[in-house]
Design an enzyme around this catalytic site. Structure first.
Site, short mmCIF file in Angstrom:
data_model
loop_
_atom_site.label_atom_id
_atom_site.label_comp_id
_atom_site.label_asym_id
_atom_site.label_seq_id
_atom_site.Cartn_x
_atom_site.Cartn_y
_atom_site.Cartn_z
N GLY A 11 -13.27 13.97 -8.00
CA GLY A 11 -14.39 13.06 -7.72
C GLY A 11 -15.09 13.44 -6.44
O GLY A 11 -14.45 13.82 -5.47
N ARG A 72 -13.95 18.63 -13.20
CA ARG A 72 -12.54 18.54 -13.58
C ARG A 72 -12.34 19.66 -14.61
O ARG A 72 -13.17 19.84 -15.49
CB ARG A 72 -12.25 17.16 -14.16
CG ARG A 72 -12.40 16.07 -13.08
CD ARG A 72 -11.72 14.78 -13.44
NE ARG A 72 -11.54 13.97 -12.23
CZ ARG A 72 -12.44 13.11 -11.75
NH1 ARG A 72 -13.59 12.93 -12.37
NH2 ARG A 72 -12.20 12.42 -10.65
N ASP A 103 -5.60 14.13 -4.86
CA ASP A 103 -4.24 14.61 -5.11
C ASP A 103 -4.14 15.51 -6.34
O ASP A 103 -3.33 16.43 -6.36
CB ASP A 103 -3.23 13.45 -5.17
CG ASP A 103 -3.62 12.41 -6.21
OD1 ASP A 103 -4.73 12.48 -6.75
OD2 ASP A 103 -2.79 11.51 -6.46
N THR A 125 -11.76 12.01 -0.81
CA THR A 125 -11.84 11.03 -1.90
C THR A 125 -12.16 9.67 -1.30
O THR A 125 -11.61 9.31 -0.26
CB THR A 125 -10.54 10.95 -2.74
OG1 THR A 125 -10.53 9.70 -3.45
CG2 THR A 125 -9.29 11.04 -1.90
N ASP A 127 -11.24 6.88 -2.20
CA ASP A 127 -10.16 5.89 -2.39
C ASP A 127 -9.16 5.79 -1.23
O ASP A 127 -8.41 4.82 -1.17
CB ASP A 127 -9.38 6.19 -3.67
CG ASP A 127 -10.21 5.96 -4.91
OD1 ASP A 127 -10.99 4.99 -4.91
OD2 ASP A 127 -10.10 6.73 -5.88
N ASP A 129 -6.37 7.28 -0.91
CA ASP A 129 -5.11 7.01 -1.61
C ASP A 129 -4.11 8.17 -1.52
O ASP A 129 -3.23 8.29 -2.36
CB ASP A 129 -5.41 6.69 -3.09
CG ASP A 129 -6.12 7.84 -3.80
OD1 ASP A 129 -6.56 8.78 -3.12
OD2 ASP A 129 -6.22 7.81 -5.03
N ARG A 171 -8.98 2.35 -9.28
CA ARG A 171 -8.20 2.05 -10.48
C ARG A 171 -6.74 1.83 -10.12
O ARG A 171 -6.08 0.96 -10.66
CB ARG A 171 -8.32 3.19 -11.50
CG ARG A 171 -9.41 2.90 -12.49
CD ARG A 171 -9.47 3.93 -13.60
NE ARG A 171 -10.84 4.30 -13.78
CZ ARG A 171 -11.36 5.48 -13.51
NH1 ARG A 171 -10.58 6.46 -13.07
NH2 ARG A 171 -12.63 5.72 -13.69
#
Ligand code: ADP
Length: 319
Positions: A11, A72, A103, A125, A127, A129, A171
């Site tokens: 992303g 991707r 990741d 990213t 996120d 995360d 998500r």
């Protein structure tokens, strides 16, 4: 190390361009040639390479997205795909690679490192995360985008005394919801990491109205439930009219904040420094004000811990 490559994968995130710029300029400053690889790992397979010079990263520090594009690639996950990628890198004499992504992208980088290509990951990213780093490039910009949107929603929420549910990205990670929720004073923050009771959510909304609050804002991470279902339930339980806003891809775009640009510059430069030193299979991270280095192998074994302290504080401050 005479020649390296840089790619963005997975992303996109605001600040990736600032990281590319840092990689290119820091390499050239150190006498290392740099190739930009287009469209992530798919570009490695297709030999979609472009030689970068100082000017090729001019005027991009303030731009969202990624000039190298991202993708991707399922093909890269196969032995044939990765073999093609390695052959192309060898044909071009590219000995090391900086991978800017999440990741998933780091798993790809690790696979390359096992096959003799030096690979360093830079976390990019929205996120935030990724374990072993307090920060990932793009997070600050995404949080600020949500906060700006909520500022606007508050105006209309107050005027109409309404309950708004703002669905944000995440998500599997509630970080954007949590940080944007705290910064925008949301009454409820719903995240995938913490189970919630919709009756408690409703109780909190009603208590707020009883003590004179003019509106209620709920920030919902997409992984914590479907916003339209949550809105319907709240309406059924409380009788309140709810409005749903799904912010979606707005959160990915836009000019990166100063913080994201600075982190991207520091992390991108550090990645090049590591390659020059002969390091491989490492991620550049950030902890307690310092740039820190972690083995890529460790990243996939751990999930980032959720900031419970901040979550609990948000609950206290929104009574
Ligand atoms: P992100 O990097 O944002 O987490 P993805 O999980 O989609 O995004 O991963 C980006 C790309 O990284 C994938 O499309 C694939 O090409 C590559 N990748 C992911 N996992 C692996 C793996 N186990 N082996 C090789 N490549 C991988």
């Amino acid at each position: 190390m005479k020649r390296i490559g840089v790619l963005t994968s997975g992303g996109d995130a605001p600040g990736m361009n600032a990281a590319i710029r840092a990689v290119v300029r820091h390499s050239i400053f150190n006498g290392v040639e740099v190739y930009g690889i287009k469209k992530g790992y798919q570009g490695l397979i297709n030999a979609d390479f472009v030689k970068m010079d100082l000017g090729s990263v001019g005027d991009i520090i303030h731009r969202g997205g990624t000039i190298l594009r991202t993708a991707r690639s399922e093909e890269f996950k196969t032995e044939e795909g990765i073999a093609k990628a390695i052959k192309n890198l060898k044909d071009y004499g590219i000995e090391g690679l900086v991978v800017i992504g999440g990741d998933g992208s780091f798993r790809g980088a690790y696979e390359l490192s096992k096959r003799g290509i030096a690979a360093i990951g830079v976390p990019g990213t929205i996120d935030n995360d990724i374990p072993y780093t307090e920060y990932t490039i793009g997070f600050d910009t995404a949080v600020n985008t949500v906060v700006e949107a909520v500022n606007k929603i508050r105006d209309t929420a107050t005027s109409h005394e309404r309950t708004f549910i703002v669905e944000v990205m995440g998500r599997e990670s509630g970080n954007i919801a949590l940080y944007a929720g705290v910064a925008s004073g949301a009454e409820n923050i719903l995240v995938p990491e913490i189970p919630y009771d919709i009756n408690e959510v409703c109780k909190k909304i009603m208590n707020g109205y009883k003590r004179g609050k003019l509106h209620s804002i709920i920030i919902l991470a997409e992984g914590a439930g479907h916003s339209f279902d949550v809105g319907k339930k709240i309406h059924e339980i409380t009788g309140l009219e709810t409005r749903i806003i799904v912010l979606g891809h707005v959160q990915r775009g836009g000019t990166p904040t100063a913080f994201d640009r600075i982190m991207a510059s520091r992390m991108g430069a550090k990645a090049v420094e590591l390659l020059i030193k002969g390091e491989t299979a490492k991620m550049v991270g950030y902890s307690r004000g310092e740039i820190v280095i972690t083995d890529l192998e460790k990243i996939k074994e751990k999930k980032k811990t959720f900031n419970m302290e901040l979550y609990e504080l948000a609950n206290i401050l929104s009574i």
